[in-house]
Write an enzyme that holds these catalytic residues in place. Structure first.
Site, PDB file in Angstrom:
ATOM      1  N   GLY A   1       1.107  -1.240   0.182  1.00 20.65           N
ATOM      2  CA  GLY A   1      -0.059   0.042  -0.421  1.00 20.65           C
ATOM      3  C   GLY A   1       0.862   0.891  -0.121  1.00 20.65           C
ATOM      4  N   CYS A   2       0.278   2.389   0.464  1.00 23.33           N
ATOM      5  CA  CYS A   2       1.142   3.570   0.610  1.00 23.33           C
ATOM      6  C   CYS A   2       2.496   3.283   1.615  1.00 23.33           C
ATOM      7  CB  CYS A   2       0.457   4.418   1.729  1.00 23.33           C
ATOM      8  SG  CYS A   2       1.568   6.057   1.974  1.00 23.33           S
ATOM      9  N   PHE A   3       3.207   3.806   0.641  1.00 23.12           N
ATOM     10  CA  PHE A   3       4.971   3.201   0.820  1.00 23.12           C
ATOM     11  C   PHE A   3       5.520   3.882   2.292  1.00 23.12           C
ATOM     12  CE2 PHE A   3       6.604   5.620  -3.582  1.00 23.12           C
ATOM     13  CZ  PHE A   3       5.934   6.638  -2.958  1.00 23.12           C
TER      14      PHE A   3
END
Length: 216
Positions: free
Chosen positions: A56-58
Site C-alpha cells: 500500500g502507501c509506501f
C-alpha cells in the site's frame, strides 16, 4: 458517472499500449538515506540482498523496514508497471501500472528472507486487491518483486502458508499479492524518501489482519 469512470481507471491495470509514456530522465533523488546516511542507490557492501515489497502507501512500509534490524538501507519507488520514470502524480491515476514499493536492502546473516516475509504478510492486509484500506488504486496493491529465483520460490511458499493461516482463522478472503521477478524499479521523488522521518506525524495506513504468519 465521472466518479465511477475515475475509480475504474484507478483500479484497472492499463496495458503497455494504454499506459502513460513517461520520460527518459530519471527523477532526482538524494544520494543518502535521511535516517542512517547510507547510499540509496549503492554501491552496497558484499553479501547484501535486495527485495522489493509493496504494502500500500509506501511511507509507512518504508519506516517499518528501516527500523528492522538487519535491513541495511531502504528507498521507495515504483515497480510492476509500464511507464518510464513515472511521477507520483502519474502513478496515482492508475495509468502507469506501477505499485508503490519499498526497496529493502538487507543482510541475510542478520535477518532472513523468511523474517522479512513474515513482517510483510503480518503488517498489511494482502487480500484487498487494488487497494489497501482507504487507499484505492492499482498503485496500492500488495506486491513482492524478487531479484533471485530463490526469493521468488520463498515468497510463493510464504504466501501459501499465510493463506492457510488466514483460512484457519476464518478470514475468508484469498491473498491477492502479486509475486514475480523485478523488471524495473524507479525511485520516487526526494519528497517521498523516508517521508515519515521527515514528517513524524504524517499518514501511515498500515493495518494487518491480526493473523500470524508462521514461516520458518
Amino acid at each position: 458517472m465521472f466518479l465511477f469512470d475515475t475509480l475504474s481507471k484507478k483500479t484497472t491495470m492499463p496495458t503497455e499500449e494504454t499506459a502513460l509514456p513517461g520520460r527518459e530522465e530519471a527523477l532526482a533523488v538524494p544520494e543518502t538515506h535521511f535516517v542512517n546516511g547510507r547510499p540509496l542507490k549503492g554501491p552496497y557492501p558484499d553479501g547484501l540482498e535486495i527485495i522489493y515489497l509493496g504494502m500500500g502507501c509506501f511511507w509507512g512500509a518504508e519506516r517499518l523496514f528501516w527500523k528492522t534490524p538487519g535491513v541495511w538501507v531502504t528507498a521507495v519507488g515504483y515497480a510492476g508497471g509500464f511507464t518510464r520514470n513515472p511521477t507520483y502524480h502519474e502513478t496515482t491515476t492508475g495509468q502507469t501500472g506501477h505499485a508503490e514499493v519499498v526497496k529493502v536492502v538487507y543482510d541475510p546473516a542478520v535477518i532472513s528472507l523468511s523474517g522479512l516475509l513474515k513482517i510483510f504478510f503480518e503488517e498489511h492486509d494482502p487480500t484487498q486487491g487494488m487497494r489497501q484500506g482507504n487507499d484505492v488504486g492499482t498503485t496500492y496493491r500488495s506486491a513482492i518483486y524478487a531479484t533471485t529465483e530463490g526469493q521468488l520460490q520463498q515468497a510463493q511458499k510464504a504466501r501459501d502458508a499465510f493463506q492457510q493461516a488466514l483460512d484457519e482463522a476464518g478470514h475468508g478472503h484469498a491473498i491477492t499479492t502479486e509475486i514475480g521477478p523485478l523488471e524495473t524499479f524507479y525511485y520516487a521523488e526526494d519528497y517521498h524518501q523516508q517521508y515519515l522521518a521527515k514528517n513524524p506525524g504524517g499518514y501511515c495506513g498500515l493495518r494487518g489482519t491480526g493473523v500470524s504468519c508462521n514461516i520458518g
